[in-house]
Write a protein that holds these residues in place. Structure first.
Motif, PDB file in Angstrom:
ATOM      1  N   GLN A 192       0.871  -1.186   0.000  1.00  0.00           N
ATOM      2  CA  GLN A 192       0.000   0.000   0.000  1.00  0.00           C
ATOM      3  C   GLN A 192       0.901   1.227   0.000  1.00  0.00           C
ATOM      4  O   GLN A 192       1.643   1.452   0.963  1.00  0.00           O
ATOM      5  N   VAL A 226      -5.052   1.699  -7.499  1.00  0.00           N
ATOM      6  CA  VAL A 226      -6.334   1.196  -6.994  1.00  0.00           C
ATOM      7  C   VAL A 226      -7.530   1.986  -7.545  1.00  0.00           C
ATOM      8  O   VAL A 226      -8.504   1.392  -8.015  1.00  0.00           O
ATOM      9  N   ASN A 227      -7.497   3.325  -7.500  1.00  0.00           N
ATOM     10  CA  ASN A 227      -8.678   4.113  -7.899  1.00  0.00           C
ATOM     11  C   ASN A 227      -8.954   4.067  -9.395  1.00  0.00           C
ATOM     12  O   ASN A 227     -10.096   3.984  -9.821  1.00  0.00           O
ATOM     13  N   THR A 228      -7.895   4.137 -10.203  1.00  0.00           N
ATOM     14  CA  THR A 228      -8.103   4.144 -11.658  1.00  0.00           C
ATOM     15  C   THR A 228      -8.150   2.725 -12.221  1.00  0.00           C
ATOM     16  O   THR A 228      -8.652   2.509 -13.326  1.00  0.00           O
ATOM     17  N   LYS A 269      -3.754   9.876 -10.347  1.00  0.00           N
ATOM     18  CA  LYS A 269      -4.422  10.839  -9.463  1.00  0.00           C
ATOM     19  C   LYS A 269      -3.667  10.939  -8.152  1.00  0.00           C
ATOM     20  O   LYS A 269      -3.312   9.915  -7.555  1.00  0.00           O
ATOM     21  N   ASP A 272      -4.199   8.594  -4.824  1.00  0.00           N
ATOM     22  CA  ASP A 272      -4.449   7.202  -5.201  1.00  0.00           C
ATOM     23  C   ASP A 272      -3.490   6.286  -4.430  1.00  0.00           C
ATOM     24  O   ASP A 272      -2.504   6.739  -3.840  1.00  0.00           O
ATOM     25  N   THR A 273      -3.786   4.987  -4.443  1.00  0.00           N
ATOM     26  CA  THR A 273      -2.950   3.990  -3.768  1.00  0.00           C
ATOM     27  C   THR A 273      -2.301   3.082  -4.807  1.00  0.00           C
ATOM     28  O   THR A 273      -2.971   2.642  -5.739  1.00  0.00           O
ATOM     29  N   GLU A 283      -8.030  -2.807   0.158  1.00  0.00           N
ATOM     30  CA  GLU A 283      -8.616  -1.475  -0.068  1.00  0.00           C
ATOM     31  C   GLU A 283      -7.529  -0.411  -0.118  1.00  0.00           C
ATOM     32  O   GLU A 283      -6.429  -0.607   0.389  1.00  0.00           O
ATOM     33  N   GLY A 284      -7.866   0.711  -0.757  1.00  0.00           N
ATOM     34  CA  GLY A 284      -6.915   1.816  -0.874  1.00  0.00           C
ATOM     35  C   GLY A 284      -6.777   2.574   0.444  1.00  0.00           C
ATOM     36  O   GLY A 284      -7.611   2.449   1.343  1.00  0.00           O
ATOM     37  N   LYS A 286      -7.011   5.728   2.759  1.00  0.00           N
ATOM     38  CA  LYS A 286      -7.833   6.952   2.778  1.00  0.00           C
ATOM     39  C   LYS A 286      -6.855   8.130   2.646  1.00  0.00           C
ATOM     40  O   LYS A 286      -6.126   8.435   3.583  1.00  0.00           O
ATOM     41  N   GLU A 290     -10.867  15.646  -1.420  1.00  0.00           N
ATOM     42  CA  GLU A 290     -10.820  16.336  -2.715  1.00  0.00           C
ATOM     43  C   GLU A 290     -10.790  17.840  -2.477  1.00  0.00           C
ATOM     44  O   GLU A 290     -11.501  18.363  -1.612  1.00  0.00           O
TER      45      GLU A 290
END
Length: 597
Positions: A192, A226-228, A269, A272-273, A283-284, A286, A290
């Motif tokens: 992570q 992770v997010n993208t 981004k 992001d993780t 999970e990414g 936190k 934004e």
């Protein structure tokens, strides 16, 4: 991991963060004497010219402690101006501790408190450092008392230092090792890593800066964002010294960079993780919230053919400045461009300057404004980003504008002037608190639109530079706002429209008309400059036509000969006025931004 310390330097603007960082680098011989220069971590010409930090800068320091151990210190130098507070919040997310710098000659100021609260929210260990103690104007005892009141620390916990002479640098480094906790994490857990910054390199693509929270990252392994959801090879990883130093692997707790060959700036981004494909995390992390832009302005290329180039430039800038938000829009007067969100007027100015210097993009910027909510009589909620989005007043039930809570710290002798300024800007005093006998904190609730233009400059001039200012958004409140249109010979110039409070519309309209009269070049026909609310004209200026003396060739004779020539000229001017258009020069758009001066 016990030998790693991650920390950032936070303070109000001009309290000596970059200078102290220079001394830390010098003392640990991270930079040789030959390479050393003032503001060593500030790599933009713009930062050196203005003497401010715009970007956070990360660098790794090797430090030999008195206990004989070698420690790795990851330092992040942060900006001090309120417009770049998002840079500070991202840096804080990658650290376990912070050096809180206070200028001994100026004391605690608004941004000192604001940045301190940001650090405390993330449970960072705070080391108070009293900087510039060597100055003749240093108030060491008084400012030490202010720090004790603010942080509740003992007097001997405050480190006395001077970024200029290097005094106290060894004490600062010892305190970092002894007081800041080592990062917590597990080398064997799934990978992570939190991305806290990125930049675009025209040869290598996107370079992301990250902090590994858990796991180990090896060169060449497959990673996923992770997010993208995008997957890449870790072509190169390493740590950040003055230059990038490649490594074969990085473990939990370390700060470094990754190059994956990404060419599209939209594929990465900040926040992001990064995880490994072989052993992915569930999970990414936190990250940070934004960013919410405070000020919006239209940015248009001077030549419409440069539209795509401007888009590429803004995408590359967004990588390096995550607070930048933009979307395409079009204007009747200026063609195609972008609606860009900024954190404040300085941020706008810096982005405009960077577009010009780094990407050779000369642009036209429209009058900045903030975002509003309009509610129609049918109960619909509309977001108003530009004055032209506002529907006809007959359909509107109410318009709500954003309010902020502003915090001003000043000396008691300036309270009267500051209160007058804030009330003139529709502010309401909510709290007055004496921090010490000669420092008072004033809290106001006021509309964001009122501080966009020139509030900070006026505050500095009426307080002779002694007032410091910080703000945070609170909510939206109903307000009597009207759309002010600027007309040239009856045609609206949509790029100059603005939303203003009804009580200020008349004076603002008159000032814009007067300014445009000075700026617009004279034509062969009369130009009428008007400010209007709906169909009602509230201000007017007239630029008279350039006149040629058509009667010069009449050296005598009857008056009717002269009258005939004048009548003919009059008809020609009338025709020109019907078909002639008024070109608004770029200078006029820029000058109207400074209208409140």
């Amino acid at each position: 991991m016990n030998q790693i310390r991650n920390f950032c330097v936070i303070a109000h603007i001009d309290h000596g963060k970059s200078t102290l960082s220079d001394r830390l680098l010098e003392h640990t011989q991270t930079i040789s004497e030959r390479e050393m220069q003032d503001q060593a971590l500030d790599d933009m010409d713009l930062e050196r010219e203005r003497g401010i930090t715009i970007k956070s800068h990360a660098i790794q320091i090797e430090y030999q402690h008195t206990d004989g151990q070698q420690y790795t210190l990851n330092l992040i130098d942060t900006p001090g101006h309120v417009d770049f507070s998002y840079e500070v919040s991202r840096s804080i997310a990658a650290c376990e501790g912070a050096l809180l710098l206070v200028d001994a000659s100026q004391g605690i100021q608004a941004q000192t408190i604001s940045n301190l609260y940001l650090a405390l929210e993330h449970d960072l260990e705070i080391i108070p450092v009293l900087n510039k103690v060597d100055m003749d104007s240093a108030m060491v005892e008084e400012v030490s008392d202010q720090i004790i009141d603010l942080l509740g620390v003992d007097k001997d916990e405050i480190i006395h230092a001077s970024g200029k002479t290097g005094q106290g640098v060894e004490d600062v480094l010892s305190a970092i090792v002894n007081r800041i906790p080592a990062p917590k994490g597990d080398d064997d857990a799934p990978l992570q890593a939190l991305i806290f910054d990125s930049l675009f390199n025209s040869f290598r693509g996107v370079i992301a800066y990250f902090k590994i929270v858990n796991g180990t990252l090896k060169k060449g392994e497959k990673v996923r964002f992770v997010n993208t959801g995008k997957e890449y090879n870790a072509d190169e990883i390493g740590v950040l010294k003055m230059n990038m130093h490649p490594q074969s692997e990085l473990r939990a707790g370390n700060v470094g960079y990754i190059i994956t060959g990404i060419k599209q700036s939209t594929e990465i981004k900040v926040g992001d993780t990064i995880t490994s494909l072989a052993n992915p995390c569930s999970e990414g992390i936190k990250g940070f919230e934004e960013v919410k832009p405070m000020v919006f302005a239209g940015i248009y290329p001077i030549d419409n053919d440069d539209f795509e180039d401007l888009r590429d430039s803004l995408e590359k800038l967004q990588l390096n400045d995550a607070a930048l938000v933009f979307e395409p829009e079009s204007s009747v007067a200026l063609g195609f461009g972008f609606r860009v969100g900024f954190l404040g007027m300085l941020h706008l100015e810096i982005i405009q300057e960077r577009l010009s210097r780094e990407f050779d993009q000369e642009v036209i910027t429209t009058v900045p404004n903030v975002s509003y909510f309009a509610y129609t009589k049918k109960g619909e909620e509309l977001t108003i980003n530009t004055p032209n989005d506002l529907p006809d007043p007959t359909f509107i039930d109410r318009v709500e504008e954003p309010y902020i809570r502003s915090q001003i710290i000043t000396m008691p002798e300036f309270i009267g002037n500051i209160m007058s300024l804030c009330m003139e800007k529709r502010g309401v005093l909510t709290k007055q608190n004496y921090l010490t006998t000669d420092r008072v904190e004033l809290s106001f609730e006021m509309p964001l639109a009122e501080i966009v233009f020139d509030f900070y400059d006026k505050l500095k001039s009426i307080s002779r530079g002694y007032a410091s200012f910080d703000y945070s958004p609170i909510d939206y409140r109903a307000s009597d706002l009207v759309k002010l249109d600027i007309k040239l010979n009856g045609d609206n110039v949509d790029a100059m429209s603005s939303l203003v409070h009804r009580t200020k519309a008349d004076s603002f309209g008159r000032r814009i008309c007067k300014k445009l009269k000075e700026l617009l070049p004279r034509q062969q026909f009369v130009i009428a400059i008007q400010a209007a609310i709906g169909q009602k004209i509230i201000a007017r200026e007239t630029i008279s036509a350039m006149r040629k003396d058509v009667t010069a060739k009449c050296y005598g004779g009857d008056i009717t000969r002269k009258r005939k020539l004048l009548e003919k000229q009059k008809k020609g001017k009338k025709k020109k006025r019907q078909i002639g258009t008024v070109q608004v020069p770029q200078k006029a758009f820029l000058e109207v931004l400074k209208i409140n001066d």
